[in-house]
Scaffold this motif. Structure first.
Motif, PDB file in Angstrom:
ATOM      1  N   ALA A 114       0.863  -1.299   0.171  1.00 22.59           N
ATOM      2  CA  ALA A 114      -0.087   0.026  -0.036  1.00 22.59           C
ATOM      3  C   ALA A 114       0.910   1.362  -0.103  1.00 22.59           C
ATOM      4  O   ALA A 114       1.682   1.360   0.931  1.00 22.59           O
ATOM      5  CB  ALA A 114      -0.906  -0.005   1.000  1.00 22.59           C
ATOM      6  N   VAL A 115       0.539   2.137  -1.047  1.00 21.18           N
ATOM      7  CA  VAL A 115       1.393   3.361  -0.958  1.00 21.18           C
ATOM      8  C   VAL A 115       0.242   4.473  -0.860  1.00 21.18           C
ATOM      9  O   VAL A 115      -0.545   4.691  -1.501  1.00 21.18           O
ATOM     10  CB  VAL A 115       1.869   3.572  -2.397  1.00 21.18           C
ATOM     11  CG1 VAL A 115       2.825   4.709  -2.410  1.00 21.18           C
ATOM     12  CG2 VAL A 115       2.957   2.561  -2.922  1.00 21.18           C
ATOM     13  N   GLY A 116       0.765   5.196   0.402  1.00 21.05           N
ATOM     14  CA  GLY A 116      -0.253   6.339   0.697  1.00 21.05           C
ATOM     15  C   GLY A 116      -0.319   6.566   2.321  1.00 21.05           C
ATOM     16  O   GLY A 116       0.589   6.168   2.824  1.00 21.05           O
ATOM     17  N   GLY A 117      -1.003   7.069   2.908  1.00 27.32           N
ATOM     18  CA  GLY A 117      -1.378   7.190   4.349  1.00 27.32           C
ATOM     19  C   GLY A 117      -2.136   6.277   4.989  1.00 27.32           C
ATOM     20  O   GLY A 117      -2.211   4.998   4.619  1.00 27.32           O
ATOM     21  N   VAL A 133       4.378   1.758   2.123  1.00 31.81           N
ATOM     22  CA  VAL A 133       5.120   2.912   1.767  1.00 31.81           C
ATOM     23  C   VAL A 133       4.502   4.091   2.056  1.00 31.81           C
ATOM     24  O   VAL A 133       3.392   4.571   1.585  1.00 31.81           O
ATOM     25  CB  VAL A 133       5.308   2.924   0.161  1.00 31.81           C
ATOM     26  CG1 VAL A 133       6.202   4.002  -0.279  1.00 31.81           C
ATOM     27  CG2 VAL A 133       5.939   1.582  -0.261  1.00 31.81           C
ATOM     28  N   ALA A 134       4.810   4.556   3.402  1.00 31.96           N
ATOM     29  CA  ALA A 134       4.346   5.614   3.805  1.00 31.96           C
ATOM     30  C   ALA A 134       4.171   6.907   3.123  1.00 31.96           C
ATOM     31  O   ALA A 134       5.498   7.485   2.891  1.00 31.96           O
ATOM     32  CB  ALA A 134       4.742   5.819   5.352  1.00 31.96           C
ATOM     33  N   ALA A 135       3.283   7.531   2.603  1.00 29.74           N
ATOM     34  CA  ALA A 135       3.215   8.726   1.873  1.00 29.74           C
ATOM     35  C   ALA A 135       2.047   9.541   2.089  1.00 29.74           C
ATOM     36  O   ALA A 135       1.552  10.150   1.094  1.00 29.74           O
ATOM     37  CB  ALA A 135       3.346   8.345   0.100  1.00 29.74           C
ATOM     38  N   GLY A 136       1.625   9.449   3.203  1.00 29.04           N
ATOM     39  CA  GLY A 136       0.156  10.342   3.608  1.00 29.04           C
ATOM     40  C   GLY A 136       0.629  11.392   4.586  1.00 29.04           C
ATOM     41  O   GLY A 136       1.689  11.926   4.767  1.00 29.04           O
ATOM     42  N   THR A 137      -0.494  11.806   5.215  1.00 31.69           N
ATOM     43  CA  THR A 137      -0.202  12.797   6.099  1.00 31.69           C
ATOM     44  C   THR A 137       0.254  12.472   7.672  1.00 31.69           C
ATOM     45  O   THR A 137       0.712  12.645   8.433  1.00 31.69           O
ATOM     46  CB  THR A 137      -1.373  13.880   6.417  1.00 31.69           C
ATOM     47  OG1 THR A 137      -1.692  14.548   4.894  1.00 31.69           O
ATOM     48  CG2 THR A 137      -1.344  15.214   7.277  1.00 31.69           C
ATOM     49  N   ASN A 187       0.305   8.704   8.639  1.00 29.98           N
ATOM     50  CA  ASN A 187       1.219   7.483   8.712  1.00 29.98           C
ATOM     51  C   ASN A 187       1.550   6.856  10.102  1.00 29.98           C
ATOM     52  O   ASN A 187       2.491   6.225  10.306  1.00 29.98           O
ATOM     53  CB  ASN A 187       2.355   7.913   8.250  1.00 29.98           C
ATOM     54  CG  ASN A 187       2.641   8.580   6.630  1.00 29.98           C
ATOM     55  OD1 ASN A 187       1.854   7.892   5.771  1.00 29.98           O
ATOM     56  ND2 ASN A 187       3.215   9.549   6.586  1.00 29.98           N
ATOM     57  N   ASP A 188       0.190   6.666  10.916  1.00 31.30           N
ATOM     58  CA  ASP A 188       0.461   6.216  12.270  1.00 31.30           C
ATOM     59  C   ASP A 188       0.707   4.709  12.266  1.00 31.30           C
ATOM     60  O   ASP A 188       1.245   4.234  13.156  1.00 31.30           O
ATOM     61  CB  ASP A 188      -0.940   6.651  13.012  1.00 31.30           C
ATOM     62  CG  ASP A 188      -0.761   8.049  13.441  1.00 31.30           C
ATOM     63  OD1 ASP A 188       0.167   8.526  14.025  1.00 31.30           O
ATOM     64  OD2 ASP A 188      -1.547   8.852  12.766  1.00 31.30           O
TER      65      ASP A 188
END
Length: 296
Positions: free
Chosen positions: A64-67, A88-92, A94-95
């Motif tokens: 998963a790519v995003g938040g 793949v942490a790419a959000g606001t 990312n907890d």
């Protein structure tokens, strides 16, 4: 494990960071010898259908790519299966990635790390929460914080985190404690007034706010943080401590540990991983080892 894996992309995550993060992550995975198929849905429902189809067809992993919203969606596809999940942490916020100790803001490094984990079979089974047919990885929120979410989601402007800061100020002006009925898995029912109740599988929400600072993804239990009734002034003093997790020692805060909890209250929406679940009452249970993740 097959070398064919699926990249699950949210192109709108983090104001477009999801789309920009997908390419370096995919390049790192291909350089490690994986065949990468990318899934981008027309909307959340379509994306989830495509992700579930990939899992059912035997993909070697779902990345998963995003938040947190994208991680939450991916969990609905892989939970209860043996298909590994990579993030793949790419959000606001990312907890969930933060709770797992994964790289933040470096998609190429995340891709390399996922490749190493998959090739070396360095995978970890972690707990998830389950409520009304929905899986969650971090925190189920109800009370003051969920009302802030409600208000922020209704606001068209401004965008980003500023919107929720303004929503919090507006909710403070209308703030009143909520009467809850909380039943833990010991069977005892507690009638309490509270500012909020947060059910933590993971420790944080909102981009690092450690509302359930002691939560452990591998112990089979929720940490349930209850912030009791307090004045606006007390709430404003306690709230900044949440970022460090030091609020747990405040007299108005108590923590319960349980594998299951039912929350009943009027006029509240529950949010899990930042996504709306619907109105209370809600019953959540902690499911040990519900998802297999690629970790450092």
């Amino acid at each position: 494990m097959t070398s064919e894996i699926t990249l699950f992309v949210n192109p709108t995550a983090g104001r477009g960071r999801g789309a920009r993060a997908a390419q370096p992550a995919a390049s790192a995975l291909r350089a490690a010898g994986f065949s990468v198929r990318t899934v981008v849905g027309e909307n959340a429902a379509d994306a989830l259908t495509r992700a579930r189809d990939a899992v059912a067809s035997g993909t070697g992993a779902l990345i998963a790519v995003g938040g947190d919203g994208m991680a939450h969606l991916a969990l609905q596809a892989v939970a209860g299966t043996r298909t590994p999940l990579g993030l793949v942490a790419a959000g606001t916020g990312n907890d969930f990635a933060r709770a797992l100790g994964l790289p933040l803001g470096d998609p190429a490094a995340a891709g390399r790390q996922i490749a190493e984990s998959l090739k070396g079979a360095r995978l970890r089974d972690v707990d998830l929460g389950h409520v009304n047919g929905t899986w969650f990885g971090t925190v189920l929120a109800s009370g003051f914080d969920s009302r802030v979410n409600d208000r922020g989601n209704r606001m068209r402007r401004p965008s980003g985190r500023v919107k929720y800061d303004l929503a919090m100020l507006a909710e403070l002006a209308a703030f009143r404690p909520v009467r809850y009925r909380m039943t833990l898995d010991d069977g005892e029912t507690r009638e309490i007034e509270a500012t909020l109740i947060a059910v933590g599988n993971g420790s944080s929400y909102g981009g690092g706010m450690k509302i359930c600072a002691g939560a452990d993804l591998g112990d089979g239990l929720f940490d349930i943080t209850v912030v009791g009734p307090c004045t606006r002034r007390t709430l404003l003093r306690v709230f900044p401590k949440v970022y460090r997790g030091t609020h747990l020692s405040h007299p108005v805060v108590s923590v319960h540990r349980a594998a299951g909890v039912e929350l009943v209250a009027d006029g509240l929406t529950g949010y899990a991983d930042g996504e709306p679940l619907g109105p209370l009452p809600l019953t959540a249970r902690c499911v040990p080892g519900a998802v297999r993740v690629a970790i450092p």
